[in-house]
Design a protein around this motif. Sequence first.
Motif, PDB file in Angstrom:
ATOM      1  N   MET A 181      42.846 -10.493 -14.524  1.00  0.00           N
ATOM      2  CA  MET A 181      41.567  -9.835 -14.784  1.00  0.00           C
ATOM      3  C   MET A 181      40.865 -10.439 -16.003  1.00  0.00           C
ATOM      4  O   MET A 181      39.680 -10.738 -15.969  1.00  0.00           O
ATOM      5  N   LYS A 182      41.635 -10.609 -17.091  1.00  0.00           N
ATOM      6  CA  LYS A 182      41.032 -11.184 -18.296  1.00  0.00           C
ATOM      7  C   LYS A 182      40.581 -12.612 -18.040  1.00  0.00           C
ATOM      8  O   LYS A 182      39.534 -13.045 -18.534  1.00  0.00           O
ATOM      9  N   ARG A 212      37.331 -12.630 -16.189  1.00  0.00           N
ATOM     10  CA  ARG A 212      36.210 -12.281 -17.062  1.00  0.00           C
ATOM     11  C   ARG A 212      35.830 -13.442 -17.976  1.00  0.00           C
ATOM     12  O   ARG A 212      34.654 -13.658 -18.259  1.00  0.00           O
ATOM     13  N   ASP A 242      34.537  -7.177 -10.579  1.00  0.00           N
ATOM     14  CA  ASP A 242      35.863  -6.798 -11.062  1.00  0.00           C
ATOM     15  C   ASP A 242      35.772  -5.775 -12.191  1.00  0.00           C
ATOM     16  O   ASP A 242      36.618  -4.885 -12.293  1.00  0.00           O
ATOM     17  N   GLN A 243      34.722  -5.884 -13.002  1.00  0.00           N
ATOM     18  CA  GLN A 243      34.605  -4.969 -14.129  1.00  0.00           C
ATOM     19  C   GLN A 243      33.979  -3.632 -13.748  1.00  0.00           C
ATOM     20  O   GLN A 243      34.319  -2.598 -14.315  1.00  0.00           O
ATOM     21  N   ALA A 280      29.150   1.885 -17.035  1.00  0.00           N
ATOM     22  CA  ALA A 280      29.807   0.586 -17.070  1.00  0.00           C
ATOM     23  C   ALA A 280      28.829  -0.445 -17.633  1.00  0.00           C
ATOM     24  O   ALA A 280      27.622  -0.229 -17.638  1.00  0.00           O
ATOM     25  N   LEU A 327      31.015 -10.235 -20.749  1.00  0.00           N
ATOM     26  CA  LEU A 327      32.288 -10.505 -20.072  1.00  0.00           C
ATOM     27  C   LEU A 327      33.283 -11.185 -21.018  1.00  0.00           C
ATOM     28  O   LEU A 327      34.470 -10.866 -21.022  1.00  0.00           O
ATOM     29  N   SER A 339      34.600  -8.586 -23.392  1.00  0.00           N
ATOM     30  CA  SER A 339      35.489  -7.621 -22.749  1.00  0.00           C
ATOM     31  C   SER A 339      36.843  -8.233 -22.415  1.00  0.00           C
ATOM     32  O   SER A 339      37.833  -7.530 -22.224  1.00  0.00           O
ATOM     33  N   ALA A 340      36.874  -9.577 -22.330  1.00  0.00           N
ATOM     34  CA  ALA A 340      38.133 -10.261 -22.016  1.00  0.00           C
ATOM     35  C   ALA A 340      39.007 -10.397 -23.257  1.00  0.00           C
ATOM     36  O   ALA A 340      40.161 -10.812 -23.158  1.00  0.00           O
TER      37      ALA A 340
END
Length: 218
Positions: free
Chosen positions: A1-2, A5, A80-81, A167, A214, A217-218
């Motif tokens: 996920m990271k 992002r 994804d986010q 979000a 992004l 957030s990663a």
Amino acid sequence: MKELRKVGGAAGLIAAGTYIFGFALLLGVLEPAGYQLDGQDMVAHAKFLTENQLVMYIWNLVIWILNAIVLVILALALHDQVKQNAPAFSQVATSFALIWAGLILASGMVSNIALGTTASLFGTDPESAGTFLRAMSAVESGLGGGNELAGGLWVLILSWGALRASALSKPLNFIGIIIGLAGLSTLFPMLAPVTGAVFGLGFILWFAWAGIHLLRSA
């Protein structure tokens, strides 16, 4: 996920860069050299494209092909986010993003083929080259340049869903809603010159902001 992002964040910054590159090359190089954005005199336009093939190929590669590639990556990273908080909005929005990327990619391929064929025809029959270019310009415009329905729906639905679900960031979502509405407004010819500019210029800010969001957030 990271990792997604991080890659999506980089894609957002590259997407913004493709728009900046396109506007800069158009206003700073192509238009001063005689490029006709409206293409009214298609024979003269065909002559310009024939004499400037390399620059036009580079322009097409960046604003169409590269932009479509990074758009897919960015859309999937945003999906994804947002999907956990607004799954339905995210799924529908991402579908339109992928459709938009496909249209952009198709526009770039049509433009490149048209450029080569125009140059070949112009050497023997300039009038036929102009006629062919007019037809191809209509196809290209219908795919990715005449209206911004798919892109407008993507950013509008994604931003509205993200705003309702808290979000992304509120300012980014508000900008996305404005851009989305501007994109939908290009369906009306009397509004398209203004709303199309809002759509294109607004996306530079939105792409860059989404990319930075992004990455953070990663």
